[in-house]
Design a protein around this motif. Structure first.
Motif, PDB file in Angstrom:
ATOM      1  N   GLY A 166      40.072  43.797  45.789  1.00  0.00           N
ATOM      2  CA  GLY A 166      39.980  42.422  46.249  1.00  0.00           C
ATOM      3  C   GLY A 166      41.047  41.617  45.535  1.00  0.00           C
ATOM      4  O   GLY A 166      41.444  41.944  44.405  1.00  0.00           O
ATOM      5  N   THR A 178      39.996  37.529  48.706  1.00  0.00           N
ATOM      6  CA  THR A 178      39.658  38.508  49.737  1.00  0.00           C
ATOM      7  C   THR A 178      38.648  39.490  49.159  1.00  0.00           C
ATOM      8  O   THR A 178      38.747  39.895  47.999  1.00  0.00           O
ATOM      9  CB  THR A 178      40.894  39.287  50.230  1.00  0.00           C
ATOM     10  OG1 THR A 178      41.407  40.104  49.168  1.00  0.00           O
ATOM     11  CG2 THR A 178      41.983  38.338  50.705  1.00  0.00           C
ATOM     12  N   ALA A 179      37.679  39.857  49.968  1.00  0.00           N
ATOM     13  CA  ALA A 179      36.692  40.871  49.585  1.00  0.00           C
ATOM     14  C   ALA A 179      36.255  41.589  50.855  1.00  0.00           C
ATOM     15  O   ALA A 179      35.162  41.369  51.371  1.00  0.00           O
ATOM     16  CB  ALA A 179      35.498  40.244  48.868  1.00  0.00           C
ATOM     17  N   TYR A 180      37.141  42.400  51.370  1.00  0.00           N
ATOM     18  CA  TYR A 180      36.801  43.145  52.580  1.00  0.00           C
ATOM     19  C   TYR A 180      37.131  44.621  52.393  1.00  0.00           C
ATOM     20  O   TYR A 180      37.822  44.998  51.456  1.00  0.00           O
ATOM     21  CB  TYR A 180      37.484  42.569  53.816  1.00  0.00           C
ATOM     22  CG  TYR A 180      38.981  42.419  53.764  1.00  0.00           C
ATOM     23  CD1 TYR A 180      39.818  43.485  54.048  1.00  0.00           C
ATOM     24  CD2 TYR A 180      39.567  41.194  53.457  1.00  0.00           C
ATOM     25  CE1 TYR A 180      41.201  43.342  54.027  1.00  0.00           C
ATOM     26  CE2 TYR A 180      40.933  41.038  53.433  1.00  0.00           C
ATOM     27  CZ  TYR A 180      41.753  42.118  53.718  1.00  0.00           C
ATOM     28  OH  TYR A 180      43.123  41.979  53.694  1.00  0.00           O
ATOM     29  N   THR A 218      30.708  39.287  42.807  1.00  0.00           N
ATOM     30  CA  THR A 218      30.386  37.898  43.119  1.00  0.00           C
ATOM     31  C   THR A 218      31.094  36.951  42.154  1.00  0.00           C
ATOM     32  O   THR A 218      31.629  35.914  42.568  1.00  0.00           O
ATOM     33  CB  THR A 218      28.868  37.668  43.071  1.00  0.00           C
ATOM     34  OG1 THR A 218      28.231  38.555  43.996  1.00  0.00           O
ATOM     35  CG2 THR A 218      28.531  36.231  43.460  1.00  0.00           C
ATOM     36  N   LEU A 227      37.108  32.237  50.994  1.00  0.00           N
ATOM     37  CA  LEU A 227      36.816  33.650  50.802  1.00  0.00           C
ATOM     38  C   LEU A 227      36.872  34.345  52.152  1.00  0.00           C
ATOM     39  O   LEU A 227      36.204  33.919  53.098  1.00  0.00           O
ATOM     40  CB  LEU A 227      35.429  33.834  50.183  1.00  0.00           C
ATOM     41  CG  LEU A 227      34.870  35.267  50.180  1.00  0.00           C
ATOM     42  CD1 LEU A 227      35.722  36.186  49.320  1.00  0.00           C
ATOM     43  CD2 LEU A 227      33.406  35.270  49.719  1.00  0.00           C
ATOM     44  N   HIS A 229      35.730  37.646  53.765  1.00  0.00           N
ATOM     45  CA  HIS A 229      34.789  38.710  53.402  1.00  0.00           C
ATOM     46  C   HIS A 229      34.531  39.637  54.582  1.00  0.00           C
ATOM     47  O   HIS A 229      34.485  39.218  55.733  1.00  0.00           O
ATOM     48  CB  HIS A 229      33.464  38.103  52.931  1.00  0.00           C
ATOM     49  CG  HIS A 229      32.628  39.039  52.113  1.00  0.00           C
ATOM     50  ND1 HIS A 229      31.990  40.145  52.642  1.00  0.00           N
ATOM     51  CD2 HIS A 229      32.322  39.028  50.784  1.00  0.00           C
ATOM     52  CE1 HIS A 229      31.331  40.773  51.681  1.00  0.00           C
ATOM     53  NE2 HIS A 229      31.511  40.117  50.542  1.00  0.00           N
ATOM     54  N   ALA A 253      27.272  38.960  53.222  1.00  0.00           N
ATOM     55  CA  ALA A 253      28.418  38.097  52.929  1.00  0.00           C
ATOM     56  C   ALA A 253      27.990  36.644  52.766  1.00  0.00           C
ATOM     57  O   ALA A 253      28.444  35.935  51.852  1.00  0.00           O
ATOM     58  CB  ALA A 253      29.468  38.218  54.022  1.00  0.00           C
ATOM     59  N   ALA A 257      28.384  34.639  49.241  1.00  0.00           N
ATOM     60  CA  ALA A 257      29.233  33.448  49.200  1.00  0.00           C
ATOM     61  C   ALA A 257      28.439  32.223  48.763  1.00  0.00           C
ATOM     62  O   ALA A 257      28.948  31.371  48.011  1.00  0.00           O
ATOM     63  CB  ALA A 257      29.872  33.215  50.562  1.00  0.00           C
ATOM     64  N   LEU A 265      33.976  30.284  54.122  1.00  0.00           N
ATOM     65  CA  LEU A 265      33.829  31.731  54.266  1.00  0.00           C
ATOM     66  C   LEU A 265      34.349  32.161  55.626  1.00  0.00           C
ATOM     67  O   LEU A 265      33.826  31.737  56.668  1.00  0.00           O
ATOM     68  CB  LEU A 265      32.360  32.126  54.123  1.00  0.00           C
ATOM     69  CG  LEU A 265      32.000  33.580  54.434  1.00  0.00           C
ATOM     70  CD1 LEU A 265      32.690  34.538  53.475  1.00  0.00           C
ATOM     71  CD2 LEU A 265      30.472  33.765  54.406  1.00  0.00           C
TER      72      LEU A 265
END
Length: 306
Positions: A166, A178-180, A218, A227, A229, A253, A257, A265
């Motif tokens: 991320g 980014t968190a995907y 988190t 963010l 996600h 997600a 968030a 988000l």
């Protein structure tokens, strides 16, 4: 000071062009990040099929000012996140320079070998050695990087079948994360006391480790102005059929968030089988304002300013 973000690809797994994906787009992950006060300095996150369109845009607009010095940050090296690289026009232009950053899972598989390895006669008519631009590779781990001009990049390992990062970009008091290609960490040990292999201590430690790793992720995007996600699945789709595939649910997600105090988000990495109409329904179901959190489905071509 501000950060500008534009989506050039929002899908997961495979490109899905066609009449049912016109509004949200059918390209795989590619995100443009600019800093207007820094002469539009540009960072690119991921090189999915959306990179082709971004490359054409860069050549039509940025190249007018001279040779390009570009940076791509790959979240990971699965094919849907690197497949646009051979079609990125700037790498065929003399004088241009590109640095590709990203994680690698195995020492014997270098970043150059994985990304540049697409340019061999087995897969493509142009070999990597024939590229006119200068292309360098930098392998990343968890940490904090000073990118200059007041830009800081923080990296965090996510939960995916291959090593995945991320990214947290901080500039001028603004935070973009980014968190995907990630899913919640879970206890990998047996938790059913009736199972002959059950070990109470191992089960307890497994719960503690999973909870701690989820807390760290988190914390990584806490307070973000934006963010992006992973939301490839709904909770019903995710459990139990898709557990271990490395993607998250809409419900997870949103909850993460909210806990992290995120301001906006973007629901991202859409399942390639979802039509525009289906995504519209999901946007109605999960989007909108929620206790100070703005939630929306990412669309190809969407531009945001932080």
């Amino acid at each position: 000071m501000s950060i500008k973000v534009k989506f050039w690809g929002v899908r997961g797994s495979v490109p899905c062009p066609g009449p049912e994906t016109v509004r949200y787009g059918g390209n795989t992950a590619c995100i443009e990040v600019r800093f207007p006060e820094l002469d539009n300095r540009l960072l690119i996150i991921d090189a999915g099929s959306g990179l082709r369109g971004l490359g054409n845009h860069i050549m039509a607009h940025d190249f007018k000012r001279g040779a390009l010095d570009l940076a791509i940050f790959l979240t990971h090296t699965h094919w849907d996140h690197i497949m646009g690289f051979p079609f990125f026009v700037p790498i065929y232009v003399p004088g241009n320079r590109l640095t590709v950053h990203g994680p690698v899972s195995y020492e014997q598989d270098t970043l150059r070998g994985i990304v540049g390895g697409q340019l061999t006669y087995r897969y493509f008519p142009v070999r990597e050695v024939e590229l006119a631009a200068e292309v360098d590779y930098v392998e990343l781990k968890e940490g904090r990087l000073d990118l200059g001009d007041g830009i800081t990049l923080v990296t965090r390992y996510l939960n995916h079948p291959v090593l995945c990062l991320g990214y947290r970009i901080e500039y001028g008091g603004k935070v973009f994360c980014t968190a995907y290609d990630t899913e919640p960490y879970r206890n990998l040990f047996i938790t059913d006391p009736a199972d002959p292999s059950y070990d109470e201590e191992m089960a307890r430690e497994g719960e503690e480790v999973a909870a701690e790793q989820n807390r760290l992720v988190t914390d990584f995007f806490t307070g973000a102005d934006l963010l992006i996600h992973d939301t490839q699945y709904t909770e019903e789709e995710f459990f139990p059929a898709k557990v271990g595939w490395g993607h998250s649910s809409f419900e997870y997600a949103l909850a993460a968030a909210s806990r992290a105090g995120v301001k906006r988000l973007a629901l991202f990495h859409h399942d390639p089988d979802r039509s525009d109409d289906q995504l519209d329904q999901l946007a109605l179901r999960y989007g909108g304002q929620r206790d100070g959190l703005e939630v929306f489905c990412a669309r190809e071509g969407m531009e945001l300013t932080l």
